[in-house]
Every structure is written in structure tokens, then in C-alpha cells.
Design an enzyme around this catalytic site. Structure first.
Site, PDB file in Angstrom:
ATOM      1  N   ALA A 107       0.531  -1.371  -0.194  1.00 10.97           N
ATOM      2  CA  ALA A 107       0.012  -0.032   0.117  1.00 10.97           C
ATOM      3  C   ALA A 107       0.682   1.274  -0.043  1.00 10.97           C
ATOM      4  CB  ALA A 107      -0.840   0.086   1.043  1.00 10.97           C
ATOM      5  N   ALA A 108       2.035   1.204   0.476  1.00 12.97           N
ATOM      6  CA  ALA A 108       2.945   2.717   0.573  1.00 12.97           C
ATOM      7  C   ALA A 108       3.345   2.941  -0.612  1.00 12.97           C
ATOM      8  CB  ALA A 108       3.962   2.221   2.030  1.00 12.97           C
ATOM      9  N   PRO A 109       3.494   4.464  -0.735  1.00 12.48           N
ATOM     10  CA  PRO A 109       2.837   5.453   0.287  1.00 12.48           C
ATOM     11  C   PRO A 109       1.689   5.856   0.106  1.00 12.48           C
ATOM     12  CG  PRO A 109       3.854   6.571  -1.678  1.00 12.48           C
ATOM     13  CD  PRO A 109       4.169   4.950  -1.875  1.00 12.48           C
ATOM     14  N   GLY A 110       0.662   5.022  -0.659  1.00 17.12           N
ATOM     15  CA  GLY A 110      -0.770   5.119  -0.415  1.00 17.12           C
ATOM     16  C   GLY A 110      -1.610   5.908  -1.461  1.00 17.12           C
ATOM     17  N   SER A 111      -1.143   6.207  -2.570  1.00 18.41           N
ATOM     18  CA  SER A 111      -1.793   6.772  -3.690  1.00 18.41           C
ATOM     19  C   SER A 111      -3.186   5.897  -3.744  1.00 18.41           C
ATOM     20  CB  SER A 111      -1.075   6.786  -4.887  1.00 18.41           C
ATOM     21  OG  SER A 111       0.053   7.929  -4.612  1.00 18.41           O
ATOM     22  N   LYS A 112      -2.811   4.817  -3.894  1.00 19.34           N
ATOM     23  CA  LYS A 112      -4.276   3.892  -4.580  1.00 19.34           C
ATOM     24  C   LYS A 112      -5.027   3.656  -3.153  1.00 19.34           C
ATOM     25  CE  LYS A 112      -1.302   2.109  -8.192  1.00 19.34           C
ATOM     26  NZ  LYS A 112      -0.197   2.776  -7.673  1.00 19.34           N
ATOM     27  N   ASP A 130       1.849  -3.096   4.257  1.00 16.96           N
ATOM     28  CA  ASP A 130       3.376  -2.924   3.563  1.00 16.96           C
ATOM     29  C   ASP A 130       4.278  -3.609   4.513  1.00 16.96           C
ATOM     30  OD1 ASP A 130       4.057  -1.074   0.983  1.00 16.96           O
ATOM     31  OD2 ASP A 130       5.670  -1.656   2.106  1.00 16.96           O
ATOM     32  N   ASP A 177      -0.373  -3.930  -5.859  1.00 23.93           N
ATOM     33  CA  ASP A 177       0.308  -3.109  -6.652  1.00 23.93           C
ATOM     34  C   ASP A 177       1.589  -3.297  -6.333  1.00 23.93           C
ATOM     35  OD1 ASP A 177       0.664  -0.681  -8.316  1.00 23.93           O
ATOM     36  OD2 ASP A 177       0.959   0.501  -6.577  1.00 23.93           O
ATOM     37  N   CYS A 230       4.401  -1.386 -12.409  1.00 21.72           N
ATOM     38  CA  CYS A 230       4.798  -0.270 -13.308  1.00 21.72           C
ATOM     39  C   CYS A 230       6.073  -0.699 -14.086  1.00 21.72           C
ATOM     40  CB  CYS A 230       4.998   0.886 -12.409  1.00 21.72           C
ATOM     41  SG  CYS A 230       6.190   0.816 -11.204  1.00 21.72           S
TER      42      CYS A 230
END
Ligand SMILES: C[S@@+](CC[C@H](N)C(=O)[O-])C[C@H]1O[C@@H](n2cnc3c(N)ncnc32)[C@H](O)[C@@H]1O
Length: 302
Positions: A107-112, A130, A177, A230
Site C-alpha cells: 500500500a505504501a505510500p498510499g496513492s491507491k 506494506d 500493486d 509499473c
């Protein structure tokens, strides 16, 4: 040799692909609907004299004229969050609903994570996990600034994630992610490929397979799991999806992708993948003027 050369056979326009990889990335912010409506955030940017253009497929995403969103007051007040345009796609594919239980495994840094909470009207629960403590503090900071309250933060290895601390046994949805070789971030971090090795691609693919397997096991039958990276490497994308199709109860499903993309590849070097991976999405930088990305949607079948 530039490691991206290995993907030249996969792209339809070699020159456009390499040109785009050398251009800097547009600066994009997402309007945080927990704190502000898109109209109000746009008015605040107007007032602050920051130029922007709404992304045509999503009014919550604004391309800024300036580099970096971090200096404007709407950002400090949590009305805006800097998030790459293509990185908004996995949450849209996951389509979480208010009241659901959602796992963000990396999860980090948390955009999604914060995007998921906003899509859920901050109702239900998002478990943002994370395994990196430093990055988890960035996640906490972002969640606080953005006014997210339906988030539980955990620090576990996603491959062996335990649901024991919670009062439920399975998630409605999960998002992976994944940590990856980050080839698609070259426009943001031009030195990202300096340390590239095929050994790293293979070792991170093993981690990706472990986390995606756990996400499928921890999600209810009929639930949804989204996998994203990515990077362009099929070893980290289609091969990972192909692995879970073999080992877990799941299938690839379609989703509406507002960005131009290319189908997942079914052959790479000496490997062949399940034909259904064609329904996953490869997004190359020249197609939408974004970073490079890969996104797959899976349904848990049993
Ligand atoms: C691509 S980044 C996630 C970005 C994040 N989803 C966002 O949108 O802001 C991948 C993350 O996976 C984490 N990670 C790496 N190995 C992990 C593991 N075994 N279990 C859980 N998280 C892991 C890394 O610390 C990193 O924060």
C-alpha cells in the site's frame, strides 16, 4: 544496452515508445473527494494561480502546468494528492463499494489506498499493508492529510498475510500493486534502469507470485483481485498472472479501461502463457503520455 530494448518487439511504434520514455512525465493530481468536490478544488487552484487541465477520462484527475503539486495550499489541506494518471487505473478496475472489506497488499505510500477510501466514501474498511516501515509512515501521513478514516495500517509480508487480527475471514476485494523492476517509471526517475538486472526481474517475480496468490486466497469466492505493476517485463506481468491461473481458483475478467492499451502477451522468449492473459492491459508511455503500466483483473472462482 538499454534494458528497454528487449521490449521493442512488443511495441507497435518503436520510435514513439523510446521518445516518450525520454520525455518528463506530466504532473498530475487527483482531487480527494473525502475533503473536496472537484469543482471546489479547481476553484482553489484558480485562486492560487495554478494552471491545470482536467484529464479527459476522469474529472478528478488534473494535469498541472507546474511541476510538483506539493507547494499549493489545496494540497496542504488534503484537497489534492499527487498521483500519476495511469496509477489511478487499478482502483478503477477494482471498483470498491462503500461498506466493503478491501485489502491493499502493497500500500505504501498510499496513492491507491487513499483513492480506494475515497471511492468507498470512506465507509467500510481498507486494510493498507506494506512490509516497509519507512514507507508505512508516508502512508499514514498521506492518509491523515487526506482525511481518510476507514483505513487500518498493517506491516506484514504480503505473501503470508494473516487475517487473525481482524474479525472477519475474507475480503470482498484485494489489490496487489506489486513491488517491481519499475521500468515504466523511467520518465519520472531517469536513473531507474541504472541498476537493472535480469536476476532482479526474476527474484521480484517470485515475490509478486507469492503476494498475488495470497490475495486470491484471502478474497471471497466471486470477489475481485486486481494486479498491477509499473514495468514492461512479461516475467513480472503475464507470467505472474499465468502462475496464479495454474495454482489458485481464479480467472481473468475484462474491465473497462478508459486509457489506450495493448493486450497482454501470450508468448515471451521460450514461454507461453494462458490465452486469457490477452484480456489484461499493457500501457506504454507513448499511448496516453503517461508512465508505463500493466493491469489485470481477476475474479476468485471458489
Ligand atoms: C509499487 S509500490 C506500492 C505503491 C502504492 N500502492 C501506492 O500506490 O502508493 C510496492 C510496495 O510493495 C512493498 N513490498 C515489497 N515487498 C513486499 C512484501 N513482501 N509484502 C508487502 N509489501 C511489500 C514495498 O515496500 C512498496 O511499498
Amino acid at each position: 544496452m538499454n534494458p528497454l530494448e528487449r521490449y521493442a518487439p512488443l511495441v507497435d511504434d518503436r520510435e514513439a515508445f523510446f521518445d516518450a520514455c525520454e520525455r518528463p512525465l506530466p504532473s498530475v493530481v487527483r482531487v480527494n473527494t473525502i475533503r473536496s468536490a472537484p469543482d471546489r478544488a479547481r476553484a482553489a487552484l484558480d485562486e492560487a494561480g495554478v494552471g491545470y487541465e482536467a484529464v479527459d477520462w476522469n474529472p478528478q484527475l488534473l494535469r498541472l502546468d507546474e511541476r510538483g503539486p506539493g507547494t499549493s495550499w489545496p494540497y496542504f489541506h488534503g484537497w489534492l494528492h499527487g498521483q500519476e494518471e495511469v496509477s489511478a487505473l487499478p482502483a478503477i478496475a477494482l471498483d470498491p463499494q462503500p461498506g466493503e472489506k478491501v485489502w491493499d497488499s502493497c500500500a505504501a505510500p498510499g496513492s491507491k489506498t487513499t483513492q480506494l477510501s475515497a471511492m468507498m466514501d470512506d465507509k467500510g474498511v481498507v486494510i493498507g499493508n506494506d512490509n516497509n516501515l519507512g514507507r508505512l509512515s508516508a502512508l499514514r501521513h498521506n492518509a491523515e492529510r487526506l482525511g481518510v478514516t476507514n483505513l487500518v495500517v498493517t506491516k506484514q509480508d504480503g505473501r503470508n498475510f494473516s487475517l487473525k487480527p481482524f474479525g472477519f475471514k475474507e475480503f470482498d476485494r484485494a489489490i496487489v500493486d506489486a513491488p517491481c523492476s519499475c521500468e515504466g517509471t523511467i520518465r519520472k526517475n531517469p536513473d531507474t534502469l541504472d541498476q537493472w538486472t535480469l536476476e532482479h526481474v526474476h527474484s521480484v517475480a517470485a515475490v509478486q507470485k507469492g503476494i498475488l496468490s495470497r490475495a486470491i486466497q484471502a478474497t471471497k469466492p466471486g470477489g475481485t483481485v486486481v494486479y498491477s505493476t509499473c514495468t514492461f517485463a512479461p516475467e513480472e506481468n503475464e507470467a505472474v498472472v499465468d502462475h496464479v491461473l495454474d495454482t489458485e481458483d481464479c480467472e481473468v475478467v475484462d474491465f473497462e479501461n478508459p486509457l489506450e492499451s495493448r493486450p497482454g502477451v501470450t508468448e515471451w522468449e521460450d514461454d507461453e502463457y494462458d490465452p486469457s492473459v490477452e484480456r489484461t492491459h499493457r500501457i506504454y508511455p507513448h499511448l496516453n503520455d503517461t508512465g508505463g503500466f500493466y493491469c489485470a483483473k481477476l475474479e476468485v472462482t471458489a
